[in-house]
Each structure stands twice: as structure tokens, then as C-alpha cells.
Design an enzyme around this catalytic site. Structure first.
Site, short mmCIF file in Angstrom:
data_model
loop_
_atom_site.label_atom_id
_atom_site.label_comp_id
_atom_site.label_asym_id
_atom_site.label_seq_id
_atom_site.Cartn_x
_atom_site.Cartn_y
_atom_site.Cartn_z
N LYS A 11 0.85 -1.20 0.00
CA LYS A 11 0.00 0.00 0.00
C LYS A 11 0.89 1.26 0.00
O LYS A 11 1.94 1.24 -0.62
CB LYS A 11 -0.99 -0.06 1.17
CG LYS A 11 -1.75 -1.41 1.18
CD LYS A 11 -2.93 -1.48 2.10
CE LYS A 11 -3.60 -2.84 1.97
NZ LYS A 11 -4.80 -2.99 2.79
N GLU A 96 -9.57 -0.45 -1.79
CA GLU A 96 -9.24 0.93 -1.38
C GLU A 96 -9.32 1.87 -2.57
O GLU A 96 -9.69 3.04 -2.42
CB GLU A 96 -7.85 0.96 -0.71
CG GLU A 96 -7.92 0.33 0.69
CD GLU A 96 -6.65 -0.35 1.14
OE1 GLU A 96 -5.58 -0.12 0.54
OE2 GLU A 96 -6.74 -1.14 2.10
N GLU A 166 -10.97 -10.43 -1.63
CA GLU A 166 -10.70 -9.70 -0.40
C GLU A 166 -12.00 -9.14 0.17
O GLU A 166 -12.48 -8.08 -0.28
CB GLU A 166 -9.74 -8.52 -0.68
CG GLU A 166 -8.40 -8.95 -1.22
CD GLU A 166 -7.31 -7.93 -0.89
OE1 GLU A 166 -6.34 -8.31 -0.24
OE2 GLU A 166 -7.45 -6.75 -1.25
N GLY A 172 -7.48 -4.93 6.96
CA GLY A 172 -6.91 -4.00 7.94
C GLY A 172 -7.70 -3.93 9.23
O GLY A 172 -7.48 -3.04 10.05
P1 13P Z 1 -4.46 -6.52 5.46
O1 13P Z 1 -3.67 -7.80 5.32
O2 13P Z 1 -3.68 -5.44 6.14
O3 13P Z 1 -5.81 -6.78 6.07
O4 13P Z 1 -4.73 -5.98 3.98
C1 13P Z 1 -5.23 -6.85 3.04
C2 13P Z 1 -5.17 -6.20 1.72
O5 13P Z 1 -5.89 -5.24 1.46
C3 13P Z 1 -4.21 -6.69 0.74
O6 13P Z 1 -4.41 -6.12 -0.49
#
Ligand code: 13P
Length: 250
Positions: A11, A96, A166, A172
Site C-alpha cells: 500500500k 481501497e 478480499e 486491515g
Molecule cells: P491486510 O492484510 O492489512 O488486512 O490488507 C489486506 C489487503 O488489502 C491486501 O491487499
């Protein structure tokens, strides 16, 4: 047999110097991985990470790509540019980007077509929000998102695409889909691909789980028959944690 693929999505984290240090720490820790290992890095880190990963089994991905080849699109990056900088893969349609940057299923599809045309390998993200799961729309939604994203690709191109399932509520948040929930929804995605492209194509597509995947839950998730890998956020930012996920089978 599908080869597993574990990708770290950094990210908006890591300057080039921090990125170099992380990849150098990671290299010896993941060198015996049986899966494909990918790091999805900020665009400004791609060239640095590509150089740092030279001679290793770590592959480099971008986190987004524009759908036009060139022109007056201030601030955007084309597939050719990302490839020239050293990217082999690209994430498209992360939740996101859908949530904060106006990404739609239609623009996801345009990006997928542009990336594939330029020879980038695509990781396309789909997944439901919490209220959509509660209201019972998960299966219809992920099938729809997946099929729109792939529209216009040939059967052979579809086989090369990686889909990342996802669930938005698990990103997150520390919440993780149960092994069975993740497996069931990934099965729905594969059935949707089978419905349009046939069983041979559907069986070739690798489908990852993403959402709070980490060393403590990777083994259970990866033991599920439909789950072919992971897209890891937070746990990919430390070499030790990410290597434990990558080496889930050791
Ligand atoms: P997290 O592993 O921090 O939950 O994020 C997952 C994600 O969005 C991977 O693209």
C-alpha cells in the site's frame, strides 16, 4: 495443479531506501519458497525493488495502472511505464481504490485490458462489504465483479489472471474470514468463471484470499482446496512476518 502465489501489498508505505532494506532482508528468508513470491510496491519504489530483487525469486508488482497508453493524464502511469520500471505484475481494482478513488467495475475492466495488452500479469481484486454479506449479496456480487473485470480477454489471457478475493470487512481490521467462508466464496468465483469460460479455464485461474492474512492464520487458509495464495497487507511490511506467510508449508 495451480502454483500458489503469495503477494505482499505494501500500500502507501516505504520510501525507496526503506523498500530496498525490506527486500534485502526478505531475499534470504524466502529463497526456498515453493510458491510465487510477489511484492506490490509504490510506483516510486519499483525500479529500486527490481534492482534489489535481482537474482532472487521475488517478483515486483505495481499497485495500479492507467488504462490509456499515453497522453494528457496528469499523475497517471501507463502499463508500458510500469513494465519499463521493472514491474511484472499489477494489482487492479483493490477495494481501497474502489472506496477512495472512484474505481468502478467498468474502469477495473479497462485497466485489466490495458495491462494484459502490455504484457503485465494482473492481480484483480473483488470482494463484498460487510452489509452486502449480511444482506446475502456476497455470491452474486463477487461473481459479477469477476466477470466484468475479465470481459474482453481471451480464454488464454483469463488463465493468466490472478483473482484476489478480499472481503472488505476483513481488510486491515484484524477480522478474518473463516477458512470455510473464504473457500466457499472463492469456489463461487471459480464457478462463475467456469460458467462463462469453461472448466479448463476456471481450473487454471489462481484465486487468492486477502484480508488480515498473517503467520497465525495462513496455514488454515492455505489448507483449503480452492485457496491458491494470499494478498497480504499489514503482515507484508516486516520481512520476518511476510516470510512466515510465504513459507506457510514449511
Ligand atoms: P491486510 O492484510 O492489512 O488486512 O490488507 C489486506 C489487503 O488489502 C491486501 O491487499
Amino acid at each position: 495443479m495451480r502454483k500458489a502465489i503469495i503477494a505482499g501489498n505494501w500500500k502507501m508505505n516505504k520510501t525507496p531506501a526503506e523498500a530496498k532494506a525490506l527486500v534485502e532482508a526478505l531475499k534470504p528468508l524466502v529463497k526456498d519458497a515453493t510458491c510465487d513470491v510477489v511484492v506490490c510496491v509504490p510506483a516510486v519504489d519499483i525500479a529500486t525493488v527490481k534492482a534489489a530483487a535481482e537474482g532472487s525469486n521475488i517478483k515486483v508488482a505495481a499497485q495500479n495502472v492507467h488504462f490509456m497508453e499515453s497522453g494528457a493524464y496528469t499523475g497517471e502511469l501507463s502499463a508500458e511505464m510500469l513494465k519499463a520500471a521493472g514491474a511484472e505484475y499489477v494489482i487492479i481494482g483493490h477495494s481501497e481504490r474502489r472506496q477512495y478513488f472512484g474505481e468502478t467495475d467498468f474502469t477495473v475492466n479497462k485497466r485489466v485490458l490495458a495491462a494484459v495488452k502490455a504484457g503485465l500479469k494482473v492481480i484483480v481484486c473483488v470482494g463484498e462489504k460487510k452489509e452486502e454479506r449480511v444482506d446475502g449479496y456476497t455470491d452474486a456480487l463477487v461473481a459479477y465483479q469477476t466477470l466484468i473485470a475479465l470481459t474482453g480477454l481471451t480464454d488464454d489471457e483469463v488463465k493468466q489472471v490472478v483473482v484476489a478475493y478480499e472481503p472488505v470487512w476483513a481488510i486491515g481490521t484484524g477480522l478474518v474470514a473463516t477458512d470455510e467462508q473464504a473457500n466457499e466464496t472463492i469456489c463461487v468465483i471459480r464457478k462463475a468463471i467456469e460458467g462463462r469460460y469453461g472448466k479448463e479455464v476456471a481450473d487454471a485461474v489462481r484465486i487468492q484470499y486477502g484480508g488480515s492474512m498473517k503467520p497465525s492464520n495462513v496455514k488454515g487458509l492455505m489448507a483449503q482446496p480452492e485457496i491458491d495464495g494470499g494478498l497480504i497487507g499489514g503482515a507484508s511490511l516486516k520481512a520476518e512476518d511476510f516470510s512466515l506467510v510465504v513459507n506457510y508449508d514449511k
